[in-house]
Structure formats: C-alpha cells, structure tokens
Design an enzyme around this catalytic site. Structure first.
Site, mmCIF file in Angstrom:
data_model
loop_
_atom_site.group_PDB
_atom_site.id
_atom_site.type_symbol
_atom_site.label_atom_id
_atom_site.label_comp_id
_atom_site.label_asym_id
_atom_site.label_seq_id
_atom_site.Cartn_x
_atom_site.Cartn_y
_atom_site.Cartn_z
ATOM 1 N N HIS A 26 34.553 39.826 42.806
ATOM 2 C CA HIS A 26 34.969 39.878 44.168
ATOM 3 C C HIS A 26 34.106 39.763 45.038
ATOM 4 O O HIS A 26 33.047 40.446 45.220
ATOM 5 C CB HIS A 26 35.952 40.908 44.379
ATOM 6 C CG HIS A 26 37.334 41.256 43.213
ATOM 7 N ND1 HIS A 26 36.905 41.801 41.903
ATOM 8 C CD2 HIS A 26 38.474 40.785 43.126
ATOM 9 C CE1 HIS A 26 38.072 41.576 41.378
ATOM 10 N NE2 HIS A 26 39.117 41.097 41.899
ATOM 11 N N SER B 234 43.181 41.694 37.733
ATOM 12 C CA SER B 234 43.019 43.339 37.523
ATOM 13 C C SER B 234 44.066 43.647 36.839
ATOM 14 O O SER B 234 45.043 43.525 37.049
ATOM 15 C CB SER B 234 43.069 43.924 38.983
ATOM 16 O OG SER B 234 41.645 43.637 39.541
#
Ligand SMILES: O=P(O)(O)O[C@@H]1C[C@H](O)[C@@H](CO)O1
Length: 297
Positions: free
Chosen positions: A93, A38
């Site tokens: 995810h 991220s």
C-alpha cells in the site's frame, strides 16, 4: 530498485530477472493471478499442488513493512482444477511508504510469467446507502483519487514493451469477467449480497472524514479503499484482463450524529467472516474461467 520522484525506476531487466528467477524455481505457469486483500489470505486455500515463496526471498520483490499479520507476505503458486494460478498473500500500500512502482511490481511480473487475467480483492468501506457490511461488490469502474494528484503508477518514461503511453481506462474491468462473477455468485447462492459499483481509492492511512465521505458519495463512489487502483491500472496498461471484488467491511460515516467509529479491527473481522464465502467464489470462478476459455478458444 530505486524511485525518482513519483516515477518508476525499475528497469525492464529488473522485472525480467525476477520473472526468470521464479520460472526457474517453479514448474507452475500461472494463467490467473489473485491479489488477496486485507484478511483474505486464505483465498489460496482452494488450490492444490502449492508452492510458496516468501516475498523476502524473491529477488527485487518489495519486502513487508511488518504491518501484515499471520501468513501474509507470500507468493503462492497452485492449481485449481486444471488452471495454474498465483496468489499474493499480502499486498503493498501507498500508506506503508511503498512507491507505486513497488506497489505494482508484482503485476508486471505476472504479465511476464504469462498470466492472462488478474483477480483483485480488497476490503473497502461502503458509501452507497443501499450497501450492507458483508456485501461483495464487483468493481465496475474506479476513481483514481491519488492519480488526480499525480500519484500515478504510469508516470515517468513509458516502456512500450509493457504498453502504450496513453492507455484507455474506460474498460479497465472486463465485462465478461464481471458477468461470470455474477453468474457464479448466483449459482453459489450469493446474489443477495453481491453488488456492482464504483470503487474509489484514497491513499489512507486514515479513514475518511465525514465531509470527505459525503464528497465521495456526490462523486458517484459506491465504496472506498486504500489499494487496488494502481495494480489495476498497471494490469490494464500491459493487457491483462481484470476482475475486482471488493468486500464491504464497514459502512463509511456520512452523518455527524453517527456514534460508531470505523477501525481496522472491524475491517479484519468482516474479512474473516466472509473469507470462506469469497474463497468458494474465487475457486468456482477460476474453474468456470477455465471451462469458458476452453469453449471460446
Ligand atoms: O484490502 P486492503 O488491503 O485494501 O484493505 C483495506 C485498506 C487498508 O489496508 C485496511 C484498512 O482497514 O483495509
């Protein structure tokens, strides 16, 4: 691509189709794949001769849920010195609703494309009291907490063309690559904020309660995050060498009297602050990786 229960329903032919499609679109033949965590999409900036594919244009590739921002959701091929690489800008995810088969789909594509080593990066919360925000933790080992509850990417029929039924995970993170990362980090003057430790995966999307964080500390975890372990497990299963770098973006609360509350903006802010250093580290690592392979083969 379908999933049955929590097992993978992606056939070998699905993986092959995607691989062949990519190999037909690019002349790159990557040896190293990099998964950008991220806020770390710019790890690809050190590469030249780039060719970019949007995930949505690649057959069978999972499509973004829209949770990502900026230029994420792209597979970038490029060259660093003489090494051909592929970068995932944006990864998948569990908490977004993807199955583990989808989360790990790209790893098997990399394997079939001829990739030898996987470099995974992520953002994580520091649990080890010696850690500080901004530290880069070389992952020495992991705890697969979702795996304990049956959320495991290798559940279901085993395809021997990728790997064996019962793979060993005691050496999931290559000792040689960890040493190389420490050496390169030291040459770049990063030693003061480079650590080694045990990473624990939780499914997310909530950050940990204090009781959970205390439990993770007792279990021997140095940092906690919401990704990486499924990809590493599948990479090890199919014989890729793995290096994991986890950026400590926040410290996890272990104390009820602590006022600060962790939030995603803080995570992205720290990633942004350290992205350039990580990019230099990754680029230097890839240069040295190539030199080392030349010297050892
Ligand atoms: O690098 P990743 O994507 O694992 O980053 C962590 C987990 C969540 O995506 C996010 C939470 O702030 O950071």
């Amino acid at each position: 691509m379908h999933t049955k229960g929590n097992s993978c329903c992606c056939s070998f032919e699905d993986y092959k189709l995607t691989t062949e499609w990519l190999l037909n679109q690019t002349s790159h033949r990557p040896k190293i794949a990099v998964i950008c965590g991220s806020g770390l999409g710019l790890l690809a900036d050190g590469a030249t001769n780039k060719q970019t594919f949007r995930y949505q244009d690649i057959p069978n590739f999972p499509v973004s849920t829209g949770a990502w921002s900026g230029h994420e959701g792209c597979l970038v091929f490029g060259t660093i010195e003489d090494t051909s690489c592929v970068f995932m800008q944006g990864h998948f995810h569990l908490y977004e609703g993807y199955s583990l088969c989808q989360v790990t789909f790209p790893v098997r594509i990399f394997k079939l494309m001829g990739v030898e080593s996987l470099l995974v990066t992520n953002a994580s919360g520091g649990i080890c009291p010696d850690f500080k925000v901004g530290d880069i933790m070389i992952i020495k080992d992991h705890i697969n907490l979702p795996g304990f509850a049956g959320q495991h990417p290798l559940c279901g029929p085993n395809d021997e063309r990728f790997g064996i039924r019962f793979p060993c995970m005691s050496d999931a993170y290559s000792k040689d690559l960890r040493r190389l990362a420490l050496d390169v980090g030291s040459e770049l003057g990063c030693s003061d904020f480079m650590r080694e430790g045990v990473f624990c995966m939780v499914s997310g999307p909530n950050f940990e309660t204090i009781a959970e964080a205390r439990m993770l500390l007792i279990l021997g975890c140095d940092s906690v995050g919401m990704s990486t372990v499924p990809e590493v497990t599948v990479a090890k299963h199919c014989g890729l060498r793995v290096l994991g770098l986890s950026l400590i973006t926040n410290m996890v609360s272990l104390d009820y009297s602590r006022e600060e509350k962790v939030n995603h903006e803080e995570v992205l802010q720290t990633s942004k602050m350290r992205a350039e250093v990580l990019q230099k580290l990754v680029t230097a690592l890839i240069c040295r990786y190539q030199q080392q392979s030349i010297n050892t083969h």
